[in-house]
Design an enzyme around this catalytic site. Structure first.
Site, PDB file in Angstrom:
ATOM      1  N   GLY A  69       0.802  -1.222   0.000  1.00 52.76           N
ATOM      2  CA  GLY A  69       0.000   0.000   0.000  1.00 52.76           C
ATOM      3  C   GLY A  69       0.831   1.265   0.000  1.00 52.76           C
ATOM      4  O   GLY A  69       0.345   2.341   0.348  1.00 52.76           O
ATOM      5  N   SER A 127       3.773   4.100  -1.871  1.00 57.43           N
ATOM      6  CA  SER A 127       3.601   5.046  -2.973  1.00 57.43           C
ATOM      7  C   SER A 127       3.701   4.367  -4.340  1.00 57.43           C
ATOM      8  O   SER A 127       2.893   4.642  -5.228  1.00 57.43           O
ATOM      9  CB  SER A 127       4.575   6.214  -2.853  1.00 57.43           C
ATOM     10  OG  SER A 127       5.873   5.757  -2.619  1.00 57.43           O
ATOM     11  N   PHE A 128       4.659   3.443  -4.503  1.00 57.45           N
ATOM     12  CA  PHE A 128       4.786   2.867  -5.852  1.00 57.45           C
ATOM     13  C   PHE A 128       3.678   1.852  -6.144  1.00 57.45           C
ATOM     14  O   PHE A 128       3.137   1.819  -7.245  1.00 57.45           O
ATOM     15  CB  PHE A 128       6.172   2.247  -6.071  1.00 57.45           C
ATOM     16  CG  PHE A 128       6.461   2.071  -7.536  1.00 57.45           C
ATOM     17  CD1 PHE A 128       6.481   3.159  -8.392  1.00 57.45           C
ATOM     18  CD2 PHE A 128       6.674   0.811  -8.070  1.00 57.45           C
ATOM     19  CE1 PHE A 128       6.726   3.008  -9.750  1.00 57.45           C
ATOM     20  CE2 PHE A 128       6.918   0.646  -9.430  1.00 57.45           C
ATOM     21  CZ  PHE A 128       6.951   1.751 -10.276  1.00 57.45           C
ATOM     22  N   GLY A 129       3.330   1.049  -5.147  1.00 51.32           N
ATOM     23  CA  GLY A 129       2.228   0.105  -5.349  1.00 51.32           C
ATOM     24  C   GLY A 129       0.956   0.841  -5.751  1.00 51.32           C
ATOM     25  O   GLY A 129       0.228   0.424  -6.659  1.00 51.32           O
ATOM     26  N   PHE A 167      10.578  -7.741   3.319  1.00 48.23           N
ATOM     27  CA  PHE A 167       9.327  -8.455   3.643  1.00 48.23           C
ATOM     28  C   PHE A 167       8.754  -9.246   2.470  1.00 48.23           C
ATOM     29  O   PHE A 167       7.688  -9.834   2.596  1.00 48.23           O
ATOM     30  CB  PHE A 167       8.287  -7.449   4.161  1.00 48.23           C
ATOM     31  CG  PHE A 167       8.797  -6.628   5.310  1.00 48.23           C
ATOM     32  CD1 PHE A 167       9.101  -7.240   6.523  1.00 48.23           C
ATOM     33  CD2 PHE A 167       9.026  -5.268   5.171  1.00 48.23           C
ATOM     34  CE1 PHE A 167       9.598  -6.496   7.584  1.00 48.23           C
ATOM     35  CE2 PHE A 167       9.523  -4.513   6.227  1.00 48.23           C
ATOM     36  CZ  PHE A 167       9.809  -5.133   7.432  1.00 48.23           C
ATOM     37  N   LYS A 178      21.508   1.369  -7.996  1.00 50.09           N
ATOM     38  CA  LYS A 178      21.479   2.841  -8.114  1.00 50.09           C
ATOM     39  C   LYS A 178      21.093   3.509  -6.801  1.00 50.09           C
ATOM     40  O   LYS A 178      21.430   4.663  -6.558  1.00 50.09           O
ATOM     41  CB  LYS A 178      20.590   3.286  -9.272  1.00 50.09           C
ATOM     42  CG  LYS A 178      19.114   2.905  -9.173  1.00 50.09           C
ATOM     43  CD  LYS A 178      18.276   3.837  -8.339  1.00 50.09           C
ATOM     44  CE  LYS A 178      16.915   3.239  -8.067  1.00 50.09           C
ATOM     45  NZ  LYS A 178      16.118   3.992  -7.132  1.00 50.09           N
ATOM     46  N   VAL A 208      10.459   3.626   2.789  1.00 48.38           N
ATOM     47  CA  VAL A 208      11.599   2.730   2.638  1.00 48.38           C
ATOM     48  C   VAL A 208      12.719   3.391   1.802  1.00 48.38           C
ATOM     49  O   VAL A 208      12.452   4.023   0.789  1.00 48.38           O
ATOM     50  CB  VAL A 208      11.164   1.378   2.013  1.00 48.38           C
ATOM     51  CG1 VAL A 208      10.682   1.547   0.583  1.00 48.38           C
ATOM     52  CG2 VAL A 208      12.289   0.363   2.060  1.00 48.38           C
TER      53      VAL A 208
HETATM   54  N1  LIG Z   1       8.370   5.055  -4.497  1.00 51.48           N
HETATM   55  C1  LIG Z   1       9.008   5.010  -5.667  1.00 51.48           C
HETATM   56  O1  LIG Z   1       9.220   6.051  -6.328  1.00 51.48           O
HETATM   57  C2  LIG Z   1       9.442   3.693  -6.219  1.00 51.48           C
HETATM   58  C3  LIG Z   1       9.628   2.595  -5.393  1.00 51.48           C
HETATM   59  N2  LIG Z   1      10.056   1.421  -5.929  1.00 51.48           N
HETATM   60  C4  LIG Z   1      10.312   0.258  -5.095  1.00 51.48           C
HETATM   61  O2  LIG Z   1       9.066  -0.342  -4.723  1.00 51.48           O
HETATM   62  C5  LIG Z   1       9.179  -0.958  -3.440  1.00 51.48           C
HETATM   63  C6  LIG Z   1       8.052  -0.435  -2.572  1.00 51.48           C
HETATM   64  O3  LIG Z   1       8.258   0.944  -2.478  1.00 51.48           O
HETATM   65  P1  LIG Z   1       7.201   2.020  -2.051  1.00 51.48           P
HETATM   66  O4  LIG Z   1       5.822   1.653  -2.401  1.00 51.48           O
HETATM   67  O5  LIG Z   1       7.702   3.299  -2.560  1.00 51.48           O
HETATM   68  O6  LIG Z   1       7.428   1.945  -0.469  1.00 51.48           O
HETATM   69  P2  LIG Z   1       6.756   2.791   0.669  1.00 51.48           P
HETATM   70  O7  LIG Z   1       7.757   3.013   1.718  1.00 51.48           O
HETATM   71  O8  LIG Z   1       6.053   3.952   0.063  1.00 51.48           O
HETATM   72  O9  LIG Z   1       5.627   1.782   1.218  1.00 51.48           O
HETATM   73  C7  LIG Z   1       5.932   0.519   1.692  1.00 51.48           C
HETATM   74  C8  LIG Z   1       4.628  -0.284   1.775  1.00 51.48           C
HETATM   75  O10 LIG Z   1       4.958  -1.602   2.209  1.00 51.48           O
HETATM   76  C9  LIG Z   1       4.193  -1.875   3.373  1.00 51.48           C
HETATM   77  N3  LIG Z   1       4.901  -2.759   4.265  1.00 51.48           N
HETATM   78  C10 LIG Z   1       6.033  -2.515   4.948  1.00 51.48           C
HETATM   79  N4  LIG Z   1       6.363  -3.582   5.672  1.00 51.48           N
HETATM   80  C11 LIG Z   1       5.405  -4.513   5.461  1.00 51.48           C
HETATM   81  C12 LIG Z   1       5.183  -5.829   5.944  1.00 51.48           C
HETATM   82  N5  LIG Z   1       6.003  -6.405   6.824  1.00 51.48           N
HETATM   83  N6  LIG Z   1       4.088  -6.478   5.509  1.00 51.48           N
HETATM   84  C13 LIG Z   1       3.246  -5.909   4.656  1.00 51.48           C
HETATM   85  N7  LIG Z   1       3.392  -4.661   4.145  1.00 51.48           N
HETATM   86  C14 LIG Z   1       4.466  -3.977   4.563  1.00 51.48           C
HETATM   87  C15 LIG Z   1       3.929  -0.531   4.025  1.00 51.48           C
HETATM   88  O11 LIG Z   1       2.809  -0.669   4.874  1.00 51.48           O
HETATM   89  P3  LIG Z   1       2.568   0.323   6.122  1.00 51.48           P
HETATM   90  O12 LIG Z   1       2.208   1.657   5.543  1.00 51.48           O
HETATM   91  O13 LIG Z   1       1.443  -0.338   6.848  1.00 51.48           O
HETATM   92  O14 LIG Z   1       3.853   0.368   6.896  1.00 51.48           O
HETATM   93  C16 LIG Z   1       3.644   0.289   2.776  1.00 51.48           C
HETATM   94  O15 LIG Z   1       2.336   0.063   2.327  1.00 51.48           O
HETATM   95  C17 LIG Z   1      10.589  -0.588  -2.912  1.00 51.48           C
HETATM   96  O16 LIG Z   1      11.466  -1.652  -3.093  1.00 51.48           O
HETATM   97  C18 LIG Z   1      11.011   0.585  -3.789  1.00 51.48           C
HETATM   98  O17 LIG Z   1      12.422   0.609  -3.975  1.00 51.48           O
HETATM   99  C19 LIG Z   1      10.234   1.286  -7.256  1.00 51.48           C
HETATM  100  C20 LIG Z   1      10.040   2.350  -8.105  1.00 51.48           C
HETATM  101  C21 LIG Z   1       9.682   3.645  -7.637  1.00 51.48           C
HETATM  102  O1  LIG Z   2      13.368   3.871  -7.587  1.00 56.39           O
HETATM  103  C1  LIG Z   2      12.918   4.992  -7.553  1.00 56.39           C
HETATM  104  C2  LIG Z   2      12.703   5.801  -8.755  1.00 56.39           C
HETATM  105  O2  LIG Z   2      12.932   5.086  -9.911  1.00 56.39           O
HETATM  106  C3  LIG Z   2      12.584   5.599  -6.258  1.00 56.39           C
HETATM  107  O3  LIG Z   2      13.752   5.879  -5.607  1.00 56.39           O
HETATM  108  P1  LIG Z   2      13.770   6.054  -4.037  1.00 56.39           P
HETATM  109  O4  LIG Z   2      13.428   4.707  -3.468  1.00 56.39           O
HETATM  110  O5  LIG Z   2      15.134   6.533  -3.729  1.00 56.39           O
HETATM  111  O6  LIG Z   2      12.708   7.069  -3.738  1.00 56.39           O
END
Ligand SMILES: NC(=O)C1=CN([C@@H]2O[C@H](COP(=O)(O)OP(=O)(O)OC[C@H]3O[C@@H](n4cnc5c(N)ncnc54)[C@H](OP(=O)(O)O)[C@@H]3O)[C@@H](O)[C@H]2O)C=CC1
Ligand SMILES: O=C(CO)COP(=O)(O)O
Length: 341
Positions: free
Chosen positions: A11, A13-15, A85, A191, A279
């Site tokens: 849940g 930002s990227f999901g 996780f 990266k 994260v």
């Molecule tokens: N944000 C971005 O710009 C991008 C991110 N990514 C990658 O996508 C992945 C997810 O990133 P992002 O969505 O941004 O992360 P966020 O930090 O925005 O969110 C993490 C999500 O994972 C949930 N979570 C954490 N721990 C657990 C657990 N033990 N069980 C179930 N859910 C859990 C959190 O829930 P809760 O809120 O309840 O803690 C939250 O919904 C990362 O590896 C990131 O590198 C890839 C491209 C772009």
């Molecule tokens: O992977 C990402 C953009 O492509 C997001 O990077 P951060 O996890 O550093 O925010």
């Protein structure tokens, strides 16, 4: 044939952004998260208040806290939780899957014990299911505003690749294809380390030449590591390599860059990570990659320097000075191998 029903696990930002693109494209989408109030807000207010409070989401995007409900009937399941996780969360629904359901990792991290990337973890947990990864310069907060961006879908399954390209492509998101899962994923994980380094550089007020030097030498270091790990370094010339490296090394929207910036400004690692509240995969990736580089004797001065700053309280200015006095080296090692200089 494009995808009719999909699930997004996570849940954050990227999901949420991936779920929203799919919903914009008419895919029936159920997003799983553990936080009940966020799920309710997505269902009733069409907002994810914790991670994307300013984005009005597509009303057809539905959320649930029931993992089994989310994956039931989904042709494709996007896994978007932090790398720490992934095994635990996916492990809790593997028994509910049938072999036609595909898994797509969005996660840019490494599992430390055997240095596994997330597609390898998924393949290990679900050996009969098709697997893909999505990676590229994809800052979630920009895509949420429907600003133009591009990404890479990597899979050895060409039908899955094509279905994902069709289901995710739209007028603000362009989707390129690759069959190099390992290279695409390795680029996305590595990266993050250099985004932290770039954050230090910015906090110290260093110049534009310095920033360019760091990004370019980061690419050299990533490619050297990729080659030693048996990956194809040419993949790093694409969006999942140079593309993602450039955006995260230049933008304060990157969480990894922000951690580096906070540490360069004098905060401790713990304070920087706590303040972020999201994260920053690069912190752990730095530890795992340093360990692997020492084990395989791979020359990675930026990784070693960043480790000293993050974990041994070294002064970033001293580390930078040290980096400038290394042995004479080749610019592009693929053109002029180091032993020939
Ligand atoms: N944000 C971005 O710009 C991008 C991110 N990514 C990658 O996508 C992945 C997810 O990133 P992002 O969505 O941004 O992360 P966020 O930090 O925005 O969110 C993490 C999500 O994972 C949930 N979570 C954490 N721990 C657990 C657990 N033990 N069980 C179930 N859910 C859990 C959190 O829930 P809760 O809120 O309840 O803690 C939250 O919904 C990362 O590896 C990131 O590198 C890839 C491209 C772009
Ligand atoms: O992977 C990402 C953009 O492509 C997001 O990077 P951060 O996890 O550093 O925010």
């Amino acid at each position: 044939m494009s995808i009719k029903r999909a699930a997004v696990i996570g849940g954050g930002s990227f999901g949420t952004v991936i779920a929203n693109i799919l919903a914009d494209n008419g895919v029936e989408i159920l997003q799983w998260m553990r936080n009940e109030s966020v799920a309710e807000s997505i269902n009733h207010e069409h907002v994810n208040p914790d991670y994307l409070p300013d984005t009005k989401l597509n009303p057809s995007l539905k959320a649930t806290t029931d993992l089994q409900e989310a994956v039931r009937g989904a042709e494709v399941i996007f896994v978007s939780v932090p790398s720490k996780f992934v095994r635990q969360v996916v492990g809790s629904f593997v028994d509910d899957l049938d072999p036609t359901q595909a898994l797509v990792s969005t996660t840019k991290g490494i599992e430390p014990d055997r240095f596994l990337l997330m597609s390898q973890v998924l393949q290990e947990l679900c050996p009969n299911n098709p697997v893909a990864v999505i990676s590229g310069p994809n800052l979630a907060k920009e895509i949420a505003k429907r600003e133009l961006a591009a990404t890479v879908i990597a899979s050895t399954n060409s039908d899955l690749r094509r279905n994902l390209q069709e289901s995710l492509s739209c007028n603000y998101f362009r989707v390129y294809a690759s069959d190099d899962l390992y290279g695409v994923e390795l680029g996305g994980a590595l990266k993050n380390i250099y985004a932290i380094v770039s954050g230090f550089i910015a906090a110290l007020g260093m110049g534009e030449n310095t920033k360019s030097m760091i990004i370019t030498r980061s690419l050299a270091e990533m490619s050297r590591f990729a080659e030693a790990m048996g990956a194809n370094p040419l993949t790093f010339l694409g969006l999942a390599g140079v593309g993602d490296l450039v955006v995260t090394c230049m933008s304060p929207l990157s969480r990894n860059y922000r951690v580096g910036y906070a540490i360069g400004s004098g905060q401790s690692l713990e304070e920087s990570v706590d303040e972020l509240g999201e994260v920053a995969e690069g912190v752990n990736t730095l530890r795992y990659v340093r360990e692997k580089a020492l084990e395989l004797d791979i020359y990675m001065p930026l990784v070693m320097g960043a480790y000293e700053i993050l974990f041994n309280h070294a002064d970033p200015k001293d580390v930078a000075k040290g980096l400038m006095t290394g042995a004479f080296a080749s610019d592009v090692e693929f053109a002029l191998p180091s032993h020939k200089i």
